[in-house]
Design an enzyme around this catalytic site. Structure first.
Site, short mmCIF file in Angstrom:
data_model
loop_
_atom_site.label_atom_id
_atom_site.label_comp_id
_atom_site.label_asym_id
_atom_site.label_seq_id
_atom_site.Cartn_x
_atom_site.Cartn_y
_atom_site.Cartn_z
N ASN A 12 5.58 -97.93 -17.35
CA ASN A 12 4.84 -96.66 -17.24
C ASN A 12 5.49 -95.67 -18.20
OD1 ASN A 12 3.68 -94.25 -16.51
ND2 ASN A 12 4.63 -94.16 -14.48
N TRP A 13 4.83 -95.44 -19.31
CA TRP A 13 5.43 -94.56 -20.34
C TRP A 13 5.32 -93.08 -20.01
CZ3 TRP A 13 4.78 -96.26 -26.15
CH2 TRP A 13 5.57 -97.39 -26.36
N LYS A 14 4.52 -92.76 -19.01
CA LYS A 14 4.32 -91.33 -18.66
C LYS A 14 3.87 -90.57 -19.90
CE LYS A 14 7.55 -92.08 -14.97
NZ LYS A 14 8.46 -91.55 -13.99
N HIS A 96 0.40 -91.85 -8.50
CA HIS A 96 1.82 -91.70 -8.83
C HIS A 96 2.32 -90.38 -8.24
CE1 HIS A 96 5.55 -91.21 -11.03
NE2 HIS A 96 5.49 -92.49 -11.31
N GLU A 98 4.18 -88.19 -9.39
CA GLU A 98 4.13 -87.05 -10.32
C GLU A 98 2.73 -86.44 -10.33
OE1 GLU A 98 5.79 -89.12 -13.68
OE2 GLU A 98 7.74 -89.15 -12.67
N GLU A 165 7.49 -96.54 -4.63
CA GLU A 165 8.32 -95.72 -5.51
C GLU A 165 8.92 -94.56 -4.72
OE1 GLU A 165 7.18 -96.37 -9.88
OE2 GLU A 165 6.12 -94.61 -9.18
N GLY A 171 13.27 -91.54 -12.03
CA GLY A 171 13.86 -90.80 -13.14
C GLY A 171 15.21 -90.17 -12.81
N SER A 207 13.90 -95.93 -11.21
CA SER A 207 15.15 -96.22 -11.92
C SER A 207 15.49 -97.70 -11.99
CB SER A 207 16.31 -95.41 -11.34
OG SER A 207 16.05 -94.02 -11.47
N GLY A 228 9.73 -96.95 -15.52
CA GLY A 228 9.49 -95.77 -16.34
C GLY A 228 10.40 -95.75 -17.55
N GLY A 229 11.49 -94.99 -17.46
CA GLY A 229 12.40 -94.77 -18.58
C GLY A 229 12.79 -96.03 -19.34
P1 PGA Z 1 11.68 -94.48 -13.69
O1 PGA Z 1 10.13 -94.22 -13.35
O2 PGA Z 1 11.83 -95.95 -13.90
O3 PGA Z 1 11.94 -93.68 -14.94
O4 PGA Z 1 12.45 -94.00 -12.52
C1 PGA Z 1 9.38 -95.11 -12.57
C2 PGA Z 1 8.01 -94.56 -12.32
O5 PGA Z 1 7.89 -93.35 -12.06
O6 PGA Z 1 6.99 -95.28 -12.38
#
Ligand code: PGA
Length: 245
Positions: A12-14, A96, A98, A165, A171, A207, A228-229
């Protein structure tokens, strides 16, 4: 008898990635020493989807990070599920945390988005997770199961993916322990409102990185990751993919 579910590792590149990053799929191929033994999905920003869909290895699937709850019409700025399917997407992330926070998406909206995805043959990746406060007060399981049941459209278990999640792990560099994540994934599967729960894939996000992926992905109820990251770096993403067997 427990069913063998094929694992899914999704990036997930956001809100990251520009046209210069369009060749990421080849960089990822180069970083892998063999074809993945799991399903691999990349969800870059929508702007990169058409650029990547024409230049990617067959084993890499593409997905989006959100879709509109409506099928079409006067909804300025929104992207429909049909538009994503038209670009070759197979999956779309919905709900998600966010988006639930930044855009005040309710369970009802998330359910409508997941339904819109199913209607055009996309697999929704429905995200659920508790806050730190909810975990510390011992309510994590009931919060997550309530959120799940309120945002879940009626569908067969193999037509959807659930992403657990924990909000406090996204993050932040903090991850759920493999045991805590396993317990939550088992609770999610047990709460599935159908007798096809063995086919449900529940992936972990928060994470996940090359250092912790093995121990998380070894758990019997953890069917993959939403990353994500670490999915922004081909080497790191490749190492996580290689941990999924
Ligand atoms: P993260 O994000 O791996 O950077 O914690 C995961 C996500 O929000 O899908």
């Amino acid at each position: 008898m427990a069913m063998m579910r094929r694992k899914l590792v999704a990036g997930n590149w956001k809100m990251n990635g520009l046209v210069k990053d369009r060749d990421f799929p080849s960089a990822l191929s180069d970083a892998l020493d063999a074809e993945p033994r799991c399903d691999v999905l990349l969800c870059p920003p929508v702007t990169l989807l058409p650029l990547m869909s024409s230049h990617k290895p067959d084993w890499l699937q593409l997905g989006a990070q959100d879709c509109a709850p409506q099928a079409s019409g006067a909804h300025t700025g929104d992207v429909s599920a049909a538009m994503l399917a038209d670009l070759g997407c197979t999956h779309v992330i919905v709900g998600h945390s966010e988006r639930r926070t930044d855009h005040r998406e309710t369970n009802e909206v998330v359910k409508a988005k997941a339904q819109a995805a199913l209607e055009v043959g996309l697999t929704p990746i429905l995200c659920v997770g508790e806050t730190l406060e909810e975990r510390e007060s011992g309510e994590a399981e009931s919060v997550v199961v309530t959120q799940l049941l309120a945002s879940l459209p009626r569908c067969a278990a193999d037509k959807i993916v659930i992403a657990y999640e924990p909000v406090w792990a996204i993050g932040t560099g903090r991850t759920a322990t493999p045991e805590d994540a396993q317990a939550m994934h088992a609770a999610i599967r047990a709460a599935w409102p159908g007798d096809d729960r063995d086919a449900l894939r529940v992936v972990y996000g928060g994470s996940m990185n090359p250092g912790n992926a093995d121990s998380l992905l070894n758990q019997p109820c953890i069917d993959g990751g939403l990353v994500g990251g670490a999915s922004l770096k081909p080497q790191d993403f490749a190492r996580i993919i290689q941990s999924a067997r």
